[in-house]
Write an enzyme that holds these catalytic residues in place. Structure first.
Site, PDB file in Angstrom:
ATOM      1  N   SER A  52      -6.161   1.001  15.883  1.00  0.00           N
ATOM      2  CA  SER A  52      -7.564   0.842  15.503  1.00  0.00           C
ATOM      3  C   SER A  52      -8.410   1.006  16.764  1.00  0.00           C
ATOM      4  O   SER A  52      -7.954   0.676  17.870  1.00  0.00           O
ATOM      5  CB  SER A  52      -7.795  -0.558  14.925  1.00  0.00           C
ATOM      6  OG  SER A  52      -9.185  -0.810  14.792  1.00  0.00           O
ATOM      7  N   TYR A  62      -6.598  -9.569  15.780  1.00  0.00           N
ATOM      8  CA  TYR A  62      -6.334  -8.253  15.168  1.00  0.00           C
ATOM      9  C   TYR A  62      -6.426  -7.160  16.233  1.00  0.00           C
ATOM     10  O   TYR A  62      -5.536  -6.301  16.340  1.00  0.00           O
ATOM     11  CB  TYR A  62      -7.341  -8.006  14.054  1.00  0.00           C
ATOM     12  CG  TYR A  62      -7.322  -6.609  13.473  1.00  0.00           C
ATOM     13  CD1 TYR A  62      -6.384  -6.252  12.514  1.00  0.00           C
ATOM     14  CD2 TYR A  62      -8.255  -5.652  13.884  1.00  0.00           C
ATOM     15  CE1 TYR A  62      -6.371  -4.969  11.979  1.00  0.00           C
ATOM     16  CE2 TYR A  62      -8.238  -4.371  13.351  1.00  0.00           C
ATOM     17  CZ  TYR A  62      -7.302  -4.034  12.400  1.00  0.00           C
ATOM     18  OH  TYR A  62      -7.290  -2.752  11.872  1.00  0.00           O
TER      19      TYR A  62
HETATM   20  P1  NAP Z   1      -5.886  -2.112   2.990  1.00  0.00           P
HETATM   21  O1  NAP Z   1      -6.750  -1.351   2.044  1.00  0.00           O
HETATM   22  O2  NAP Z   1      -6.109  -3.576   3.149  1.00  0.00           O
HETATM   23  O3  NAP Z   1      -4.368  -1.839   2.599  1.00  0.00           O
HETATM   24  C1  NAP Z   1      -3.349  -2.449   3.338  1.00  0.00           C
HETATM   25  C2  NAP Z   1      -2.059  -2.297   2.599  1.00  0.00           C
HETATM   26  O4  NAP Z   1      -1.051  -2.935   3.400  1.00  0.00           O
HETATM   27  C3  NAP Z   1      -2.056  -2.958   1.246  1.00  0.00           C
HETATM   28  O5  NAP Z   1      -1.651  -2.018   0.293  1.00  0.00           O
HETATM   29  C4  NAP Z   1      -1.039  -4.090   1.380  1.00  0.00           C
HETATM   30  O6  NAP Z   1      -0.161  -4.146   0.265  1.00  0.00           O
HETATM   31  C5  NAP Z   1      -0.206  -3.651   2.557  1.00  0.00           C
HETATM   32  N1  NAP Z   1       0.390  -4.755   3.275  1.00  0.00           N
HETATM   33  C6  NAP Z   1      -0.235  -5.855   3.798  1.00  0.00           C
HETATM   34  N2  NAP Z   1       0.655  -6.664   4.371  1.00  0.00           N
HETATM   35  C7  NAP Z   1       1.869  -6.072   4.194  1.00  0.00           C
HETATM   36  C8  NAP Z   1       3.187  -6.418   4.566  1.00  0.00           C
HETATM   37  N3  NAP Z   1       3.455  -7.563   5.231  1.00  0.00           N
HETATM   38  N4  NAP Z   1       4.201  -5.578   4.241  1.00  0.00           N
HETATM   39  C9  NAP Z   1       3.960  -4.418   3.559  1.00  0.00           C
HETATM   40  N5  NAP Z   1       2.725  -4.046   3.183  1.00  0.00           N
HETATM   41  C10 NAP Z   1       1.697  -4.857   3.502  1.00  0.00           C
HETATM   42  O7  NAP Z   1      -5.954  -1.494   4.472  1.00  0.00           O
HETATM   43  P2  NAP Z   1      -6.427  -0.066   5.051  1.00  0.00           P
HETATM   44  O8  NAP Z   1      -7.854  -0.171   5.375  1.00  0.00           O
HETATM   45  O9  NAP Z   1      -5.929   1.035   4.197  1.00  0.00           O
HETATM   46  O10 NAP Z   1      -5.656  -0.099   6.448  1.00  0.00           O
HETATM   47  C11 NAP Z   1      -4.415   0.536   6.680  1.00  0.00           C
HETATM   48  C12 NAP Z   1      -4.108   0.453   8.154  1.00  0.00           C
HETATM   49  O11 NAP Z   1      -5.169   1.050   8.897  1.00  0.00           O
HETATM   50  C13 NAP Z   1      -3.957  -0.969   8.692  1.00  0.00           C
HETATM   51  O12 NAP Z   1      -2.926  -1.012   9.646  1.00  0.00           O
HETATM   52  C14 NAP Z   1      -5.297  -1.234   9.345  1.00  0.00           C
HETATM   53  O13 NAP Z   1      -5.225  -2.201  10.359  1.00  0.00           O
HETATM   54  C15 NAP Z   1      -5.635   0.129   9.877  1.00  0.00           C
HETATM   55  N6  NAP Z   1      -7.084   0.308  10.114  1.00  0.00           N
HETATM   56  C16 NAP Z   1      -7.978   0.255   9.079  1.00  0.00           C
HETATM   57  C17 NAP Z   1      -9.340   0.383   9.362  1.00  0.00           C
HETATM   58  C18 NAP Z   1     -10.399   0.331   8.285  1.00  0.00           C
HETATM   59  O14 NAP Z   1     -11.604   0.270   8.613  1.00  0.00           O
HETATM   60  N7  NAP Z   1     -10.042   0.337   6.998  1.00  0.00           N
HETATM   61  C19 NAP Z   1      -9.777   0.578  10.670  1.00  0.00           C
HETATM   62  C20 NAP Z   1      -8.837   0.621  11.693  1.00  0.00           C
HETATM   63  C21 NAP Z   1      -7.495   0.491  11.406  1.00  0.00           C
HETATM   64  P3  NAP Z   1      -0.040  -5.414  -0.715  1.00  0.00           P
HETATM   65  O15 NAP Z   1      -1.383  -5.531  -1.385  1.00  0.00           O
HETATM   66  O16 NAP Z   1       1.059  -5.056  -1.645  1.00  0.00           O
HETATM   67  O17 NAP Z   1       0.275  -6.569   0.173  1.00  0.00           O
END
Ligand code: NAP
Length: 250
Positions: A145, A159
């Site tokens: 991130s 985080y």
């Molecule tokens: P999201 O919509 O919250 O989705 C996260 C997914 O991870 C969910 O489907 C959840 O599944 C799964 N998850 C959570 N804990 C888990 C675990 N212990 N084992 C396996 N699966 C798990 O997040 P996103 O925004 O798509 O983010 C994806 C990645 O990008 C993350 O690493 C995040 O830190 C990074 N990121 C996102 C942003 C942003 O602005 N969105 C920015 C920078 C970085 P369940 O519901 O089944 O638990």
């Protein structure tokens, strides 16, 4: 369609992981749609990918639980083509807090999922992909991130620090396995419009903060997924150890 290689996407039931799984399937790969809790979303996505002609399996495993990770990789080995890629996408945030307010349980969970989970999945993928272990090579993409650079003061320094660890992990593992046919890179998204912000207690965060970024909007999950699948592909054959910002200039 007969897929020849499998891409494992952790946390793929929604958001960036789901967008990545869809693109991988479109590009002709078998896909593992890993999830922790939301079986319905992951199963529905895997069914849609199968309807589109790809091999796809929704597999439950909390990436921070070693036994569940091992069981998932055993099933992949038994039921799908050889693993050629891993996307360490599963990640969590917590509600906004200062460091002097963070409890031990929160800190353990943050690092267990975001950092230890990525190590465990990468370890299992390297054992199967590395030429040192008889594999045919492959690629790993870690989700970092821009918070790793910014530190996220007053919001979630835990985080941000976990993503800083992912950057170092990416550079170190990339160099460790570079001569074994495996490339390791990270994507550093900025403000992306997904449900992660609601899980941090601020559902409107992407739209509100997105408007303040140089490109004056949040990014989409698909825009991040495009960078991930490029890093997974042979088109990125000389790219390893890279930290690629997909952040609209942030
Ligand atoms: P999201 O919509 O919250 O989705 C996260 C997914 O991870 C969910 O489907 C959840 O599944 C799964 N998850 C959570 N804990 C888990 C675990 N212990 N084992 C396996 N699966 C798990 O997040 P996103 O925004 O798509 O983010 C994806 C990645 O990008 C993350 O690493 C995040 O830190 C990074 N990121 C996102 C942003 C942003 O602005 N969105 C920015 C920078 C970085 P369940 O519901 O089944 O638990």
């Amino acid at each position: 369609m007969k897929n020849e290689r499998t891409i494992v996407v952790t946390g793929a039931g929604r958001g960036i992981g789901a967008a990545t799984a869809r693109l991988c399937a479109q590009r002709g790969d078998a896909v593992v749609v890993n999830y922790a809790r939301d079986a319905a979303s992951a199963e529905a996505l895997a069914a849609r990918l199968r309807d589109g002609g790809a091999q796809a399996l929704a597999l439950q495993a909390d990436v921070s639980d070693e036994a569940q990770v091992l069981a998932m990789f055993h099933r992949i080995h038994a039921e799908l083509p050889p693993i050629a890629g891993l996307v360490n996408n599963a990640g969590i945030v917590d509600v906004a807090a200062r460091v002097d307010e963070m409890g031990l349980q929160r800190l353990h969970r943050m690092f267990a999922v975001n950092v230890v989970g990525s190590f465990l999945c990468a370890r299992e993928a390297v054992k199967r992909m590395s030429t040192r272990h008889g594999g045919h090579g492959g690629a790993i993409v870690n989700l970092s991130s821009v918070a790793a650079k910014l530190g996220s003061p007053g919001l979630y320094v835990d985080y941000a620090a976990s993503k800083g660890a992912i950057d170092t992990f990416t550079v170190g593992l990339a160099r460790e396995v570079a001569a074994e046919g495996i490339r390791v890179n990270a994507v550093r998204p900025g403000i992306i419009d997904t449900e992660i912000h609601a899980s941090g207690g601020h559902a409107e965060r992407a739209r509100e903060l997105g408007a303040q970024q140089p490109m004056q909007r949040p990014g989409t999950a698909d825009e991040v997924a495009q960078a991930i699948v490029w890093l997974l592909s042979d088109e990125a054959s000389y790219t390893t150890g890279a930290l690629l910002d997909v952040a609209g200039g942030r």
